[in-house]
Design an enzyme around this catalytic site. Structure first.
Site, mmCIF file in Angstrom:
data_model
loop_
_atom_site.group_PDB
_atom_site.id
_atom_site.type_symbol
_atom_site.label_atom_id
_atom_site.label_comp_id
_atom_site.label_asym_id
_atom_site.label_seq_id
_atom_site.Cartn_x
_atom_site.Cartn_y
_atom_site.Cartn_z
ATOM 1 C CG ASP A 73 -67.401 82.400 40.305
ATOM 2 O OD1 ASP A 73 -68.558 81.894 40.172
ATOM 3 O OD2 ASP A 73 -67.086 83.302 39.691
ATOM 4 C CD GLU A 133 -69.319 78.734 37.429
ATOM 5 O OE1 GLU A 133 -70.748 78.717 36.917
ATOM 6 O OE2 GLU A 133 -68.599 79.540 37.663
HETATM 7 C C1 GLC Z 1 -70.561 81.809 38.309
HETATM 8 C C2 GLC Z 1 -71.564 82.047 39.413
HETATM 9 C C3 GLC Z 1 -72.557 82.789 39.202
HETATM 10 C C4 GLC Z 1 -71.795 84.256 38.817
HETATM 11 C C5 GLC Z 1 -70.728 84.185 38.092
HETATM 12 C C6 GLC Z 1 -69.678 85.282 38.020
HETATM 13 O O1 GLC Z 1 -70.997 81.489 37.160
HETATM 14 O O2 GLC Z 1 -72.002 80.749 39.806
HETATM 15 O O3 GLC Z 1 -73.685 82.979 40.096
HETATM 16 O O4 GLC Z 1 -72.680 85.183 38.449
HETATM 17 O O5 GLC Z 1 -70.017 83.195 38.081
HETATM 18 O O6 GLC Z 1 -69.061 85.239 39.193
#
Ligand code: GLC
Ligand code: CA
Length: 516
Positions: free
Chosen positions: A208, A247
């Site tokens: 994440d 991500e």
């Molecule tokens: C990422 C996740 C999302 C979350 C954010 C904070 O973007 O995919 O769902 O709200 O991080 O952890």
């Protein structure tokens, strides 16, 4: 170089609260995922990414972790998750968990300790200024909630204090350099979490906000990249088969930092958005220029290729770009695309290089629902509704009362279900199965197979080569032609009508073909 099992991997993303409920409490659970593993395998998926399933107050649907080593009781117990790993492996399915390294819940024990006035092991685990009246320039922070004098930095929502990996170039006395022992302790604590789950059988992590670790990082994110390189060294030495997907949406950077794969995401202006969601804001759509929309305005695949090809060439020897059908943060593609459009979009996504990800429910065109915010989802809530399995009660998601469900199922009379689509050979579900079966059968279609654009001119089908195969797609409502290099002319798979003859491929309305 990325782990070899990724060469033929196809991932399925599961939002655990919405997949399958086996004890009637209205919330999906680990036993539910175990019961559906054969279904997942039948799709052609051989790997899972499970969204955060750890103990949490659920102010951001579990991205606010209260205990990294304990699962949330609503999904079952740690032993249930270990059993899930075993059952998945028995079927040739690998499992990634979601690692949230940038922040914890404000209810995490580390944070509770960090809030104390008296110095302790966790005082520097989070980023605090030195006095309650001293804010932090350029960063979101919270004051007035702790015994300790100082404000703390947030990483995302208010419930998510940022873990302290230090600052690239500290400018204030309270900013630790990234090589400070306490900043390194944070990194080591995260490695400890990773080892815990890898030792229990998980196969790696989706990471994440992977770019968010070191603060006041430079344009190249050199501080954060150094941490991931260090983590990668640990994995290479101790868990050489373990994989990481980030991500980040910057493959050149993420793959050089040690990730095996990086997601191609919906970032505004980026290439991915031009494929499925180029319509402005969902609530206020403008003209739709999405490549896969039948009536797209100014359809032009070059808007995607410009970014994609640069990244592909730069990273093909380093690791993989992961194309997604959608994820838990994005409106479902079925919001604006019908089944015939989705078939072509998925056929394209699943025949590109790299490692693709299918978001649960996209295989049946599960619809985006307009729903109020649940657990910090806001507009994302509508993409997080229960999987729809059968006709009848709660569309097969749960035996519980409808009003106890995590989120409602689609109330429409023609709500898509797995059951209905299994019976129809031409359904979206069976199209996904057919394309993925072809991908597994043809090495050239897998992660490492070469890619080359053959025809990207507007007004013609888009034609691309994967190794010895030639693929063509025509998302429009008109018949179109393009030159194709000499191939045997055998079609391995076709949607709609397609004919290849004398070096020309003629593609009927809304068609796709794979030629050998
Ligand atoms: C990422 C996740 C999302 C979350 C954010 C904070 O973007 O995919 O769902 O709200 O991080 O952890
Ligand atoms: Ca349940």
């Amino acid at each position: 170089m990325a782990a070899t099992w990724l060469k033929d991997a196809v991932f399925y993303e599961i939002y655990p609260q919405s997949y399958y409920d086996t004890n009637g409490d209205g919330i999906g659970d680990f036993n539910g995922i175990i019961e559906k593993l054969d279904y997942i395998r039948s799709l052609g998926c051989n790997a899972l990414w499970i969204n955060p399933c750890f103990d949490s107050p659920f102010k951001d649907a579990g991205y606010d972790v209260r205990d990294y080593k304990k699962v949330a009781p609503r999904y079952g117990s740690n032993s249930d998750l270990y059993r899930l790993f075993g059952e998945a492996h028995r079927r040739g399915i690998r499992v990634l968990l979601d690692l949230v390294p940038g922040h914890t819940s404000e209810e995490h024990e580390w944070f509770r300790q960090s809030q104390k006035e008296e110095r302790n092991e966790y005082s520097n685990r989070y980023i605090w200024t030195d006095f309650w009246f001293h804010g932090a320039r350029g960063m979101n922070y919270i004051g007035g909630e702790s015994e300790r004098s100082g404000v703390y930095i947030l990483n995302f929502f208010k419930c998510q204090p940022a873990l302290n990996y230090g600052f690239l170039h500290p400018t204030e006395s309270w900013q630790l350099p990234a090589d400070h022992p306490d900043a390194i302790a944070t990194r080591e604590a995260m490695k400890d979490v990773m080892r815990f789950w890898l030792d229990h059988g998980c196969d790696g992590f989706r990471v994440d906000m992977a770019d968010s670790l070191v603060k006041a990082d430079d344009e190249k994110k050199s501080g954060t990249c150094a941490i991931w390189k260090n983590v990668r060294e640990m994995l290479d030495a101790e868990y050489p088969e373990a994989v990481l997907v980030s991500e980040w949406c910057n493959p050149p950077r993420a793959l050089r930092a040690g990730f095996d794969m990086d997601f191609y995401l919906n970032h505004g202006g980026g290439g991915y958005i031009t494929l499925l969601r180029d319509y402005g804001s969902p609530r206020n759509p403008g003209p739709d220029r999405s490549f896969f929309r039948k009536d797209a305005q100014d359809r032009d695949i070059r808007r995607f290729l410009k970014e994609y090809e640069t990244w592909y060439r730069d990273t093909k020897d380093l690791g993989y770009i992961s194309m997604i059908t959608c994820n838990h943060d994005t409106e479902r593609p079925s919001l604006t695309l019908g089944a015939d459009e989705l078939k072509l979009a998925y056929a394209f996504i699943f025949t590109m290089p790299g490692v693709p990800f299918l978001y649960y429910g996209d295989e049946i065109g599960l619809r985006y629902q307009w729903l109020p915010n649940k657990e910090g989802g806001y507009n994302r809530t509508g993409s997080r509704t229960p999987m729809q399995w059968t006709e009848g009660k709660n569309l097969g998601f749960s035996e519980g009362c409808a009003d106890t469900l995590y989120l409602p199922v689609d109330p429409a009379e023609d709500a898509p279900t797995v059951q209905a689509q299994e019976a129809d050979p031409a359904s979206l579900l069976n199209t996904v199965r057919a394309v993925l079966a072809l991908r597994h059968a043809e090495k050239d279609l897998q992660a490492d197979g070469e890619y080359e654009t053959l025809c990207a001119e507007p007004g013609k089908p888009f034609v691309y080569r994967r190794g010895g195969l030639v693929l063509a797609v025509n998302p429009s409502g008109e018949t179109m032609e393009a030159p194709v290099p000499a191939v045997g002319g055998t079609a391995l798979f076709t949607i709609g009508s397609a004919k290849a003859e004398n070096g020309v491929v003629t593609m009927g309305p809304q068609s796709f073909t794979v030629l050998k």
